[in-house]
Write a protein that holds these residues in place. Sequence first.
Motif, mmCIF file in Angstrom:
data_model
loop_
_atom_site.group_PDB
_atom_site.id
_atom_site.type_symbol
_atom_site.label_atom_id
_atom_site.label_comp_id
_atom_site.label_asym_id
_atom_site.label_seq_id
_atom_site.Cartn_x
_atom_site.Cartn_y
_atom_site.Cartn_z
ATOM 1 N N LEU A 113 0.839 -1.207 0.000
ATOM 2 C CA LEU A 113 0.000 0.000 0.000
ATOM 3 C C LEU A 113 0.869 1.251 0.000
ATOM 4 O O LEU A 113 0.532 2.252 -0.636
ATOM 5 C CB LEU A 113 -0.929 0.006 1.221
ATOM 6 C CG LEU A 113 -2.026 -1.046 1.226
ATOM 7 C CD1 LEU A 113 -2.776 -1.021 2.557
ATOM 8 C CD2 LEU A 113 -2.998 -0.805 0.074
ATOM 9 N N ALA A 114 1.996 1.164 0.724
ATOM 10 C CA ALA A 114 2.911 2.306 0.751
ATOM 11 C C ALA A 114 3.353 2.653 -0.665
ATOM 12 O O ALA A 114 3.360 3.827 -1.062
ATOM 13 C CB ALA A 114 4.109 1.991 1.643
ATOM 14 N N ASN A 115 3.686 1.626 -1.441
ATOM 15 C CA ASN A 115 4.104 1.881 -2.819
ATOM 16 C C ASN A 115 2.981 2.493 -3.644
ATOM 17 O O ASN A 115 3.216 3.330 -4.511
ATOM 18 C CB ASN A 115 4.584 0.586 -3.477
ATOM 19 C CG ASN A 115 5.887 0.107 -2.874
ATOM 20 O OD1 ASN A 115 6.645 0.911 -2.298
ATOM 21 N ND2 ASN A 115 6.154 -1.178 -2.978
ATOM 22 N N HIS A 116 1.752 2.069 -3.367
ATOM 23 C CA HIS A 116 0.620 2.667 -4.081
ATOM 24 C C HIS A 116 0.500 4.155 -3.744
ATOM 25 O O HIS A 116 0.199 4.967 -4.612
ATOM 26 C CB HIS A 116 -0.680 1.961 -3.703
ATOM 27 C CG HIS A 116 -0.737 0.531 -4.169
ATOM 28 N ND1 HIS A 116 -1.790 -0.298 -3.872
ATOM 29 C CD2 HIS A 116 0.121 -0.213 -4.897
ATOM 30 C CE1 HIS A 116 -1.578 -1.490 -4.402
ATOM 31 N NE2 HIS A 116 -0.423 -1.460 -5.026
ATOM 32 N N LEU A 117 0.734 4.484 -2.477
ATOM 33 C CA LEU A 117 0.629 5.892 -2.074
ATOM 34 C C LEU A 117 1.757 6.711 -2.702
ATOM 35 O O LEU A 117 1.565 7.880 -3.042
ATOM 36 C CB LEU A 117 0.640 6.010 -0.548
ATOM 37 C CG LEU A 117 -0.565 5.358 0.154
ATOM 38 C CD1 LEU A 117 -0.428 5.444 1.678
ATOM 39 C CD2 LEU A 117 -1.885 5.997 -0.295
ATOM 40 N N VAL A 118 2.923 6.082 -2.867
ATOM 41 C CA VAL A 118 4.013 6.769 -3.567
ATOM 42 C C VAL A 118 3.596 7.054 -5.007
ATOM 43 O O VAL A 118 3.783 8.162 -5.522
ATOM 44 C CB VAL A 118 5.307 5.917 -3.533
ATOM 45 C CG1 VAL A 118 6.376 6.552 -4.414
ATOM 46 C CG2 VAL A 118 5.810 5.753 -2.100
#
Lengths: 593, 593
Positions: B142-147
Amino acid sequence: MFDDTRTHNCGELTKEKIGDTVTLSGWVHRRRDHGGLIFIDLRDRYGITQLVFKPTINKQAHAAAYTLRAEWVISIKGRVIPREEGMINSNLKTGAIEIEVEALTILSESKTPPFSICDEQISAYEEIRLKYRYLDIRRGKLANHLVMRHKVMMTTRNTLDARGFLEISTPVLGKATPEGARDFLVPSRLNPGTFYALPQSPQLFKQLLMIGGMDRYFQIATCFRDEDRRADRQPEFTQIDIEISFCSRDLFFSIVEELVCNIFKSGIAVNFHRPFRRLPYKEAMERYGTDKPDLRFGMELIRLDAVAEKSEFAVFKDVLKSGGVIKGIVVKGGGDISRRTIDDYAEFVGSFGINGLAWIKMQEGGPSSSIVKFFPKPCLNELVETMKAETGDLILMVASSESLVNQSLDHLRRKIGKERKLIKLNHYEVAWITDFPLFQWDPESENYVCEHHPFTSPLPEDISLLDSNPLAVRSSSYDLVINGYECGSGSQRIHDGALQNKIFEMLKLAPEEIKNRFGFFIEALGFGTPPHRGIALGLDRLVMILVNTESIKDVIAFPKTQKASDLMLEAPSPVLQEQLHELKIHIQKKETL
Amino acid sequence: MFDDTRTHNCGELTKEKIGDTVTLSGWVHRRRDHGGLIFIDLRDRYGITQLVFKPTINKQAHAAAYTLRAEWVISIKGRVIPREEGMINSNLKTGAIEIEVEALTILSESKTPPFSICDEQISAYEEIRLKYRYLDIRRGKLANHLVMRHKVMMTTRNTLDARGFLEISTPVLGKATPEGARDFLVPSRLNPGTFYALPQSPQLFKQLLMIGGMDRYFQIATCFRDEDRRADRQPEFTQIDIEISFCSRDLFFSIVEELVCNIFKSGIAVNFHRPFRRLPYKEAMERYGTDKPDLRFGMELIRLDAVAEKSEFAVFKDVLKSGGVIKGIVVKGGGDISRRTIDDYAEFVGSFGINGLAWIKMQEGGPSSSIVKFFPKPCLNELVETMKAETGDLILMVASSESLVNQSLDHLRRKIGKERKLIKLNHYEVAWITDFPLFQWDPESENYVCEHHPFTSPLPEDISLLDSNPLAVRSSSYDLVINGYECGSGSQRIHDGALQNKIFEMLKLAPEEIKNRFGFFIEALGFGTPPHRGIALGLDRLVMILVNTESIKDVIAFPKTQKASDLMLEAPSPVLQEQLHELKIHIQKKETL
C-alpha cells in the motif's frame, strides 16, 4: 503561443510583434468612438490590448463593433500595428501597439454588471460583490491573489517533493477530533443515527501515517471549524500539513525554513536570512508581551520591577506588593507627542483593564512628568538607564498583573509602531517561538487545557514536573511567526501510549471518553511508533501576507460570510423532506428554533 | 543524505559505502541469532538493511539486541562492512553489505501485531486489515501505491502549471448539485434548518471561474457521493478537474494527452502514441458494444443483420422482424473450444437476458453447427466472409434488442479475451470516445436524462434537432478510456443562458426548481461567458491502472468499507445530544429507524 481562438493573450503583445497577424479573445473593457474609428480595450486576466476598427479594413466588423458593450466576449483577428505618436501608453506592457482588426466574432453578450469591472475602486457593498463573486474576480485583484495562492501551493509541493515528502490525502469524512473547536457533522444515511465529522485538521491521520512508516508526509489540507465567526475566520480553511519521523528539531526547522524561503522568494522575490531567529516563549512574552511578536521594529517591553521598588511611587509599589509587574516602552523621538495623544494611549490600555498609563518625557532639561517627583534622583537615573531612553524620547509605563501588562503593552507597542510608521514597507521578519508551556489553566472549567494540542510532547527534561507542577512543564512545540502573525504551529509528538494516556487523564477526560475517542489511536501507538514531529502552516495566512491584505476572504476563491453563508450559491439552504427522511433526522420544530 | 537520527535510509547502502559509519533507524523486521551473533533485518519504507550485533564490538548493545522483538523501533550507529561470502543476497539492493552495530537505541517497543508485517501474503480478513490500516500500510505494498499516487499528483500539477493552468480550490461546504447521485448534507448551526451539501464535483464552481476570467483552471478535488455502495466505490473520491476557456477540442485533447502521457511515463515508464485514437460513441457501440471498449485486443462485434435476413434461420429472422439486431464475434483459434464451454458462454449471455447463443465452428471440412442447415451455401459464405472467420475459428452470434446484444457481447468479448489471455501484460490502450448522445430516455421516470450532465453543450449542427428529435442530438462530449476503463469525462459547456435554461426545461425541471437550484448560475451566464470546456479525470482509477489493482481501496490511504464505515476510526459514530441540540436537529426515534 496560446490557443486556437487566441494566438496570444491580451497582456503580451509589444513592438517586436508589429506586422504579425494575431487572434485575441477577451472581454470588452472600454469602447471609444473617435473620428470614424472605434477603439476597444480588450481585456483578459493577463492584461489589456487596444483594438482599432477601421471602416477601410472591414466595413462589416467596423459596423458590428458599434454594437459592442462592456463585458461582451469577443474574438478578433488582426494585424499588430504601432500606435500613433502621442497615443503610446508607457504604463501598459502592450501600450506601444494596437491591433488593426480584420475580423470580429461576438462570442457572448453581457447584461450591465451590478458594479463596474473596469474601475480600480468600487463602492459596491461587500454583499453584492460576494453574490457576484465571479465578476469581482474578473476585476483583476482577486485574480492576482488566486495566482499567488497557486504559486505558493506549487512551490510548497515542489520543495517538499524534492525533500522526499509524499502528499497523502486523508479522509474528509472522519470522526470528531478534540481540537477545541466545534465539528461540522455529516449524518450517515447507511448508518442511521450516526455522524461523520469534517476534520479540524488531519492530526491523527498524519500520526497514523508515521506509525505506518510513511516517514515524510505532507498535505495541503482543507480543514473545518464550526465556530461563531470572528472577523477573520472561514468555516473552511487550508493548512500546509507536514509530518516527519526520525528527525531532530534543527533538521526539521531547516526544512520548513527552506520551504518558507522558497515561498517568499518565488512569490514576491523576498529573501529571508537563515537560520530563522528563535525566541523561547518566555523571552517573547518578556520582551514583546506576546507569543507572536512583530519583529519589524524595536520598542521592546522592559521590566521595571527593580527600579519601581526603589521609588516612592505608591501606585507602582502597590502593584508590586500584590504580585503584579511594571513594564515600559520607549517611543524614540516621542518627546513631542501631545498630552492629548498620551491620554488616548491611556484610554487604549484602559480598554485592556489597565488603570492609568505613566509617562516621562525626556526633555532637554531632563526627565519631565507629574510622577518624576516620586523618583529620587539615582532612582530616576536608573529608570532612564534601564529604559535606554535619550533626550527627545517618551517613556510609557504600565503596572498591573503580568498578563494584563503584557497584553496592553503589546497592543500599545503595535499601535504606536503603526502610527509612527516604524514598519518599513515590504519588510518581513520571521522567527520561531519555541518551548511553549504544555498546559494553561482554564479558570472557567477549572481544568488544564493544552496550549497546543494533546498530542504535543513535553520537553524531556520537564516530564518529571508533570505531576508536581504541570504549569511549569514546557512542551516541544514551536510556532512560526511572520510580521506578528502566527503562520504555523507544530511540535514533537508524543510517541508513547502511556504518556499519551496520562496527558488525556490530566485533561480530565474520563477513561470511557479516552477509549471512545482515542482508543484506536492509543492502541496504534503501541505497535512500534517512531519519534515524529510536524507542523501545520496556515496557507491562507501566508498568502494574505504575500499579497498584503487583512482579509482572508481576499485569498479564497469563493469565501463565506461571517454567518457562514455563500451569498452566490445561496448556501446553506433548505433541503427536501425526503432527503431528511432518508437520513432519519428531523429538523427541530420552528417554534423551538 | 537523510536526517540526524539517520544518515541513510534502509534501502540505499551498497558496496560503495563499505567502511563508512552510518546511522539507521527503522523497524525490526526479523531477528536471527546465529553463532553468538545477532542479525537484525532493519526495515523502513525504502528497504531492508541487515545489522549484525557482535559481543566483541559492543557488549551492551549485543545484550540489548537479544530483547528486540518484531516491529520495535530502533536507531543504530555502525560501520558498513561486506557480508561474508555465501551470505550475499543479490535480490536486495543492500544485499552485499551489513552494518556492524556500534550503538543501539530502542526508540519504541511493539506489541505483537494482529497480522504479520513481514510476510508477502497474509490471511487476515479485510476487516482486520482495515482496522489496523497503519500496519497494513507498513507492509509495503500500500505504501508503494501511495508513492505512485503522490507521483501522479505531482506530475499532474507540474504539467498543468507549465501549461499556464492555476490550481484553485473550491468550497467543500456547497449547495446541492444535480449530478444524479445523492448528496452528503451538513446541517448549519448558524442557519438552523438549512444544510450545506458536499460537492459531487466542482462543476459549477469551475464554470463560474471561467466566467470570472480564470481561463485555465485545475484542481485535484475531493468529491462526495452518498451512494449505496457498489463494490468499487468510495463515498469520497478524487478527480483531476480541468477547465479552459477559448480552446478548441483539438488543442484541449493535446493538453490532456500530454498530461496522461506524462503520468504514465513518470509513473511506469510507458509511452503512449499521440494523438490518441478517437472513436465516436456510435462507432464504439457498433464495434465493441460499449462506450468504454478495451482496445488491447480485437474480437470486434460484427453486425450480421443483412446476411441473417437472407438466411432461413427463424430465430434470427424473428428478431429482425421485431426490430432487433444480430451481431457476432470471432474467437480466433477457438474451433477447439468444447461444447461445454460454449454452453457456459450461452449461460453467461443468458444472464444479460439473451435467449441462446448461436455458434459455428470453422472446421477443416467447412463451417459446422446445428444451425448451418438454415444457411444456404452463398448465405453461409457471406456470413463467414462478413465475420472474416478462418479455419480453426469459432463464431458466436447473439440476436436480441440492440442494447442487449451490445451489452452481452461486450461482456462475452471481455470474458473470452481474459480467459484466452488475449491481453498482453503491461499493455495499455487509450482512446477518446466522442459525440455521445446528449440525452437518454429513462423509461422509469418517463423523462429525458443527460448522458453526461446538464451543462454539456449539444453539437452545434444538432441543436436544431433539440425540439424535433432530442434523442438524435449528439453532445460535444468526450470520455477518455484506458484498457476498457473510463478514466475521464468532459465536454464543451453551454455558455448561453437561454440554451442552458432550455436544457433544464427538457429535463422537466419546474421553473421554480430551475430558479432555486440554478438561478444564480443562469444569471452568471448572462454577464459575458467565454466558450469553455473541460474534463474530470478519475485520479483513483488512473492510480489503480498504474499499480494494476482492481480495488479502489488499494489506492486510498484510509478507505471506507462498503457500508461507508471507517473501521479504524470507528466512524461514523454517535454524537452527543448537545451537539444535535446546537444543530437544531433530532434523530428519528429508534422504533421508526
